[in-house]
Design a protein around this motif. Structure first.
Motif, PDB file in Angstrom:
ATOM      1  N   ILE A  12      49.336 -42.098   7.416  1.00 23.53           N
ATOM      2  CA  ILE A  12      50.113 -41.595   8.558  1.00 23.53           C
ATOM      3  C   ILE A  12      50.988 -40.408   8.169  1.00 23.53           C
ATOM      4  CG2 ILE A  12      52.036 -43.229   8.243  1.00 23.53           C
ATOM      5  CD1 ILE A  12      51.985 -43.444  11.395  1.00 23.53           C
ATOM      6  N   GLY A  13      51.504 -40.415   6.933  1.00 20.18           N
ATOM      7  CA  GLY A  13      52.304 -39.283   6.474  1.00 20.18           C
ATOM      8  C   GLY A  13      51.493 -38.010   6.370  1.00 20.18           C
ATOM      9  N   GLU A  14      50.250 -38.116   5.882  1.00 25.30           N
ATOM     10  CA  GLU A  14      49.380 -36.944   5.749  1.00 25.30           C
ATOM     11  C   GLU A  14      48.981 -36.390   7.120  1.00 25.30           C
ATOM     12  OE1 GLU A  14      49.352 -39.516   3.776  1.00 25.30           O
ATOM     13  OE2 GLU A  14      49.968 -38.349   2.033  1.00 25.30           O
ATOM     14  N   VAL A  15      48.715 -37.286   8.073  1.00 26.46           N
ATOM     15  CA  VAL A  15      48.366 -36.840   9.426  1.00 26.46           C
ATOM     16  C   VAL A  15      49.555 -36.126  10.059  1.00 26.46           C
ATOM     17  CG1 VAL A  15      47.633 -37.577  11.723  1.00 26.46           C
ATOM     18  CG2 VAL A  15      46.665 -38.683   9.696  1.00 26.46           C
ATOM     19  N   ALA A  16      50.747 -36.684   9.880  1.00 26.00           N
ATOM     20  CA  ALA A  16      51.950 -36.047  10.420  1.00 26.00           C
ATOM     21  C   ALA A  16      52.144 -34.658   9.833  1.00 26.00           C
ATOM     22  CB  ALA A  16      53.168 -36.931  10.144  1.00 26.00           C
ATOM     23  N   ALA A  17      51.973 -34.542   8.524  1.00 29.59           N
ATOM     24  CA  ALA A  17      52.154 -33.241   7.874  1.00 29.59           C
ATOM     25  C   ALA A  17      51.113 -32.231   8.349  1.00 29.59           C
ATOM     26  CB  ALA A  17      52.071 -33.402   6.355  1.00 29.59           C
ATOM     27  N   HIS A  18      49.863 -32.662   8.532  1.00 38.99           N
ATOM     28  CA  HIS A  18      48.798 -31.758   8.969  1.00 38.99           C
ATOM     29  C   HIS A  18      49.085 -31.174  10.343  1.00 38.99           C
ATOM     30  CE1 HIS A  18      44.677 -30.202   9.414  1.00 38.99           C
ATOM     31  NE2 HIS A  18      44.768 -30.622  10.660  1.00 38.99           N
ATOM     32  N   GLY A  24      59.031 -39.806  12.565  1.00 35.44           N
ATOM     33  CA  GLY A  24      59.342 -40.614  13.727  1.00 35.44           C
ATOM     34  C   GLY A  24      58.354 -40.389  14.862  1.00 35.44           C
ATOM     35  N   ALA A  25      57.948 -39.125  15.076  1.00 34.99           N
ATOM     36  CA  ALA A  25      57.064 -38.791  16.193  1.00 34.99           C
ATOM     37  C   ALA A  25      55.636 -39.250  15.984  1.00 34.99           C
ATOM     38  CB  ALA A  25      57.090 -37.285  16.456  1.00 34.99           C
ATOM     39  N   ILE A  26      55.167 -39.319  14.729  1.00 37.39           N
ATOM     40  CA  ILE A  26      53.772 -39.676  14.485  1.00 37.39           C
ATOM     41  C   ILE A  26      53.454 -41.084  14.951  1.00 37.39           C
ATOM     42  CG2 ILE A  26      54.138 -40.555  12.149  1.00 37.39           C
ATOM     43  CD1 ILE A  26      51.121 -38.507  13.408  1.00 37.39           C
ATOM     44  N   GLU A  75      41.352 -30.632  16.847  1.00 36.60           N
ATOM     45  CA  GLU A  75      42.054 -29.603  16.077  1.00 36.60           C
ATOM     46  C   GLU A  75      43.532 -29.516  16.431  1.00 36.60           C
ATOM     47  OE1 GLU A  75      41.018 -27.947  13.560  1.00 36.60           O
ATOM     48  OE2 GLU A  75      38.942 -28.674  13.648  1.00 36.60           O
ATOM     49  N   SER A  76      43.973 -30.283  17.417  1.00 34.50           N
ATOM     50  CA  SER A  76      45.390 -30.289  17.781  1.00 34.50           C
ATOM     51  C   SER A  76      45.890 -31.724  17.833  1.00 34.50           C
ATOM     52  CB  SER A  76      45.609 -29.623  19.144  1.00 34.50           C
ATOM     53  OG  SER A  76      45.114 -30.447  20.194  1.00 34.50           O
ATOM     54  N   PHE A  77      47.204 -31.885  17.706  1.00 31.59           N
ATOM     55  CA  PHE A  77      47.806 -33.218  17.734  1.00 31.59           C
ATOM     56  C   PHE A  77      47.589 -33.884  19.085  1.00 31.59           C
ATOM     57  CE2 PHE A  77      51.643 -35.948  18.324  1.00 31.59           C
ATOM     58  CZ  PHE A  77      51.330 -36.891  17.354  1.00 31.59           C
TER      59      PHE A  77
END
Length: 376
Positions: A12-18, A24-26, A75-77
Motif C-alpha cells: 500500500i505504501g508503494e501504491v501511494a507513492a506511485h 491516510g488517503a490511500i 494510469e491514474s489514481f
C-alpha cells in the motif's frame, strides 16, 4: 477469487507513492473495494436462492477478470480506485460457496466443512499478501496485478469444468428478485442471533484489515526500515490458520459455536495486548500475530455456524446479511487503519485494535449468555 482484495495490503505504501497520495488517503482504495463488495453482496448474493450458484459463479468470476485488467492498465489514481471498486462489487462467488456447501453436508459436519472453506479463504489471503510483497520487491507493485490478472484468467477458464452441480439441491425460490431482496431485511430482522454474529465478525474483520494495512506502513517506515518483501514474509504466519481452523471448527461442533467464539475472543484480546510492546521488530511481533491468526478465523466460523444450521432455503439470504455487515466493518477498518496510523502511529493503531478486541469479547459473552437463557 478471494485474493484480489488483499494484494494491496503489503504494497500500500508503494501504491501511494506511485500515485502521489498520502498514507491516510490511500486507505480509500481498500475501503471502497470493501463497501462495493458489501453492496454487491446485498444486491447480487440473494440471487443464489433464485439462480443456479454455478451460473452465478461463472458470470461474476469472468467480470472479476475484466476489472482486474482495469487495475493493471490504470494510469491514474482515480481509474485504479474505480477498477478496484468495481472488482469488489462483482466478488460474490466466494460467498455463494459456504451456503452451497451447507446444503450438501450432514449437520454434524457443518463446523468442519465451514472451517475447511474458511481455510481456503485464508489460503487466498495468504497467497495475496506473501506473493504481493515478494513480487513487488523484485519487479515493482504493478507486476503484482499482472500476476493476479493471469491467475483470474486461469480460474475463469477452469471454473465451468471444476464447479460441477451436486445432486440433491434444495428447491429454488419462486419469489421474485425484488421479493428476495426485501426478504433479506425481513430475515435479518427476525434472526437477531445472526445479526449479533454479523456485528461480531464485522468488528473482527475491521480489526484484521486495520492491522495489516497499518502494519505494512509501520514496518516499511523510516523508523524500522523493512522492505515490502518482509511484510509479505510476515504475512506467511497466516499459514498456521490453514492447519488450525478446520480443527477449531471440529471443536465448535463439540462445544457449540458460541462457547467456542467466546474462548477465541479471549485469546485474541491477549494477542492484541502484545502488539505494542512486541511490535518494534519482525521477530517480536510474530508472537501476537500467531495467536491472532489461530483464533481470528474461528470467530468467523463460529459466527456462520449460528445460522447455517437453520432452514436451507434461507441460508444464502442470511449469509448475505452477515457478509454485508462483515465488509462494512472491513471498509471502516480500511479507513481507520491508515488514517489512525497516519495520525497516531503504531501506538494509535494498537489502541484501536485493543478497543475492537475488547468489544468483540463483550459481545461474544453477551451472545452466549443470551443463547443459554433462550434454551433454558
Amino acid at each position: 477469487m478471494i485474493a484480489n482484495a488483499y494484494y494491496i495490503h503489503p504494497i500500500i505504501g508503494e501504491v501511494a507513492a506511485h500515485f502521489g497520495v498520502s498514507e491516510g488517503a490511500i486507505g480509500i482504495v481498500p475501503a471502497l473495494n470493501q463497501l462495493a463488495l458489501a453492496l454487491g453482496i446485498l444486491l447480487l448474493l440473494p440471487l443464489g436462492d433464485f439462480v443456479s450458484n454455478r451460473s452465478l459463479c461463472i458470470a461474476f468470476v469472468s467480470a472479476q477478470s475484466v476489472f482486474m485488467l482495469g487495475m493493471v492498465l490504470a494510469e491514474s489514481f482515480v481509474l485504479f480506485t474505480l477498477a478496484s471498486t468495481l472488482l469488489g462489487f462483482v466478488t460474490i462467488a466466494p460467498y455463494l460457496i459456504p451456503a452451497f456447501a451447507s446444503k450438501r453436508v450432514a449437520p454434524d459436519r457443518l463446523g468442519q466443512v465451514t472451517a475447511l472453506i474458511t481455510a481456503g479463504v485464508i489460503f487466498g489471503i495468504l497467497v495475496a499478501r506473501v506473493g504481493a510483497g515478494i513480487v513487488a520487491e523484485q519487479f515493482g507493485w504493478r507486476a503484482v496485478y499482472w500476476c493476479a490478472f493471469a491467475l483470474m484468467v486461469s480460474v475463469t477458464i477452469a471454473l465451468p469444468y471444476t464447479l460441477a452441480s451436486a445432486g440433491g439441491g434444495t428447491k429454488r425460490s419462486q419469489t421474485s428478485y425484488i421479493g428476495l431482496l426485501g426478504s433479506v431485511f425481513t430475515l435479518a430482522r427476525d434472526n437477531r442471533d445472526m445479526l449479533i454474529s454479523a456485528a461480531i465478525q464485522g468488528l473482527n474483520f475491521a480489526s484484521f484489515i486495520a492491522l495489516w494495512l497499518a502494519l505494512a506502513l509501520h514496518l516499511t517506515s523510516p523508523e524500522l526500515g523493512y522492505g515490502v518483501d518482509t511484510v509479505g514474509y510476515l504475512a506467511g504466519i497466516s499459514a498456521i490458520s490453514i492447519l488450525t481452523t478446520p480443527r477449531l471448527g471440529r471443536v465448535a461442533d463439540r462445544i457449540g459455536p458460541r462457547r467456542a467464539r467466546l474462548l477465541a475472543s479471549v485469546v485474541q484480546l491477549g494477542g492484541v495486548a502484545l502488539l505494542y510492546p512486541l511490535g518494534w521488530s519482525v521477530w517480536g511481533i510474530a508472537l501476537p500475530l500467531v495467536a491472532m491468526n489461530i483464533v481470528g478465523p474461528s470467530i468467523d466460523v463460529a459466527g456462520r455456524m449460528t445460522f447455517l444450521s437453520l432452514e436451507p432455503a434461507i441460508r444464502t439470504r442470511l449469509t448475505t446479511s452477515y457478509i454485508v455487515v462483515m465488509f462494512l466493518g472491513g471498509a471502516m477498518g480500511s479507513l481507520a487503519g491508515t488514517a489512525i496510523y497516519d495520525a497516531g502511529g503504531w501506538a494509535g493503531t494498537c489502541t484501536l485494535l485493543a478497543a475492537i478486541a475488547a468489544l468483540v469479547l463483550v459481545l461474544s459473552y453477551w451472545s452466549e449468555q443470551r443463547w443459554l437463557r433462550n434454551v433454558a
